[in-house]
Every structure is written in C-alpha cells, then in structure tokens.
Design an enzyme around this catalytic site. Sequence first.
Site, PDB file in Angstrom:
ATOM      1  N   ASP A 123       0.856  -1.167   0.000  1.00 57.43           N
ATOM      2  CA  ASP A 123       0.000   0.000   0.000  1.00 57.43           C
ATOM      3  C   ASP A 123       0.908   1.237   0.000  1.00 57.43           C
ATOM      4  O   ASP A 123       2.117   1.136   0.248  1.00 57.43           O
ATOM      5  CB  ASP A 123      -0.886  -0.053   1.257  1.00 57.43           C
ATOM      6  CG  ASP A 123      -1.706   1.198   1.456  1.00 57.43           C
ATOM      7  OD1 ASP A 123      -2.257   1.720   0.468  1.00 57.43           O
ATOM      8  OD2 ASP A 123      -1.805   1.654   2.615  1.00 57.43           O
ATOM      9  N   ASP A 134      -0.184   5.209   0.970  1.00 58.43           N
ATOM     10  CA  ASP A 134      -0.440   6.125   2.091  1.00 58.43           C
ATOM     11  C   ASP A 134      -0.597   5.367   3.396  1.00 58.43           C
ATOM     12  O   ASP A 134      -1.361   4.408   3.487  1.00 58.43           O
ATOM     13  CB  ASP A 134      -1.708   6.933   1.811  1.00 58.43           C
ATOM     14  CG  ASP A 134      -1.540   7.889   0.643  1.00 58.43           C
ATOM     15  OD1 ASP A 134      -0.883   8.920   0.822  1.00 58.43           O
ATOM     16  OD2 ASP A 134      -2.061   7.577  -0.438  1.00 58.43           O
ATOM     17  N   ASP A 168      -2.294  -0.387   5.831  1.00 53.86           N
ATOM     18  CA  ASP A 168      -2.643   0.196   7.126  1.00 53.86           C
ATOM     19  C   ASP A 168      -4.129   0.433   7.349  1.00 53.86           C
ATOM     20  O   ASP A 168      -4.545   0.716   8.466  1.00 53.86           O
ATOM     21  CB  ASP A 168      -1.934   1.546   7.282  1.00 53.86           C
ATOM     22  CG  ASP A 168      -2.576   2.623   6.405  1.00 53.86           C
ATOM     23  OD1 ASP A 168      -2.661   2.404   5.172  1.00 53.86           O
ATOM     24  OD2 ASP A 168      -3.006   3.649   6.941  1.00 53.86           O
TER      25      ASP A 168
END
Length: 252
Positions: free
Chosen positions: A21, A23, A199
Amino acid sequence: MFPAMTMPPMLDPARHALFLDFDGTLVELQDDPQAVRVATEDLDRLIELQSRLNNAFAVLSGRRIADLDRFLSPLRFAAAGVHGLERREAAGAETVHLAGPSMLDPVREALRMPLAAEPGLRLEDKGTALVVHYRGRPELKVMADRVADEAVRGVADLSVMRGHDIVEIHIAGMDKGRALASFMTQDPFRERVPVYLGDDTTDEFAFAEVARLGGIGVKVGPGESVASHRLAAVDSVHRWLALEPDADGGAN
C-alpha cells in the site's frame, strides 16, 4: 475473533512477491494528500528491492497510478490504482482502466450541493472514484458518511468504502484483494508467496486474499485486522524492508 499478530518474518527475495500500500504504509498520512514525499534513501531501497525480487513487486493503492508514478519516480513498477480499477501489469506496461468516469456522473451531481454547504468536506475526483475527505475534522465523519450514502442511493453497481478520514465511492466489483489475486496468476508473481503491507480498512480485502493464498499479511499501525503480522508505523516498514534474510533463506 482476530488473530494475535506478531513481527513479520524477513522478506525473502528468492521466493516472496511483495505488494505495498502507499499512504500510511510507505509514506505518512498528510492533511494534503499531494504533500507526501518519499525519502531518497527509502526510494533507493525500493529500487534495489524490486531488482532483488526479480520484479515481483507491486504497489496497490487508492491513488491513481499517475500519482504513484510521480511520487515514486524514477521507480517503474507494476501497480493497481483506485483499488484495482486502474491496472498496470508490469513496469513500463500500459495502464488499463477497468471502468469509465461517466458512470459516476450522477454521484458527482448529488455531491455538489452538500459539499458546497460544508467547507470542511473536500472532494477528490479520481475519475473512476470519488473521495470525500474530512482529514483534520473528525467531527465531520458522520456527515461525510451520510452525504456519501445519500449520493449513491438509487445508483446501481457502486461501492462505498470507509478509510482513514475518507469515504470513497467507486465502481463495485473490484478491491485490492481481487487486484492482488490477478497479479498472482501471472509472471513474475506466479508461484511465489505473496506478502502484503497495508494500514487501512481498505487493505483488509488484500489481507484476506493473502491468507487464502498462504501468504503473509502485515498490518501497519494500530487497529483490528485479519492480517497475521504487524509493524508499528511507516518508519517500521522501511526498517523492515532494509533487513537482509539469513544465509539459509530466512523467513517463511
């Protein structure tokens, strides 16, 4: 019941396929999404790691691939953007769009007046997805959720996903888990063990797919997750990526 999570094993470039991922995983979350920066040393490490993985390396993000290219230049990489609605199968390949932006025109119109009435809500138009941001204004979460739900009412084949200070509306039928599964059917990812780091709640689709494939899911930061392992924060991710496997091949 969520499994207990532990520190992930070291990455083994000889047999792992790495999916990241962006961000909140490679870069810290920012109030202005365009203000993020990748440190030079971190970018150099990613370039070296991609080579060691024999290009079994991809970035899966809610961002557009064009934005990922700008932030990660000069790295060239396979990618899934807008949660898989944009796809680039290999470094240097053409970006394929799986849906057209016109499908979201009714939602754009429905969002126009509510967002104009509340300056604390900001719209990011990705073409194939619309994102209502309320970063820095947590008290607006309920309003953002309501505005998005009302905008999609009566419009078929759309999905509403909630993440860190955002509500995202995009074409249904695609997520990071499906994008990862597609990559794993082709070289150079095929027959490797997938490792995914993310996240947010939108990464749970990928964690579930990795578990199905017998791979390693790594949750970055706090929060419940179906991932099997955890790293504390973005700086922990970069320290982990810098680790070298043992002489016997290291991690499982």
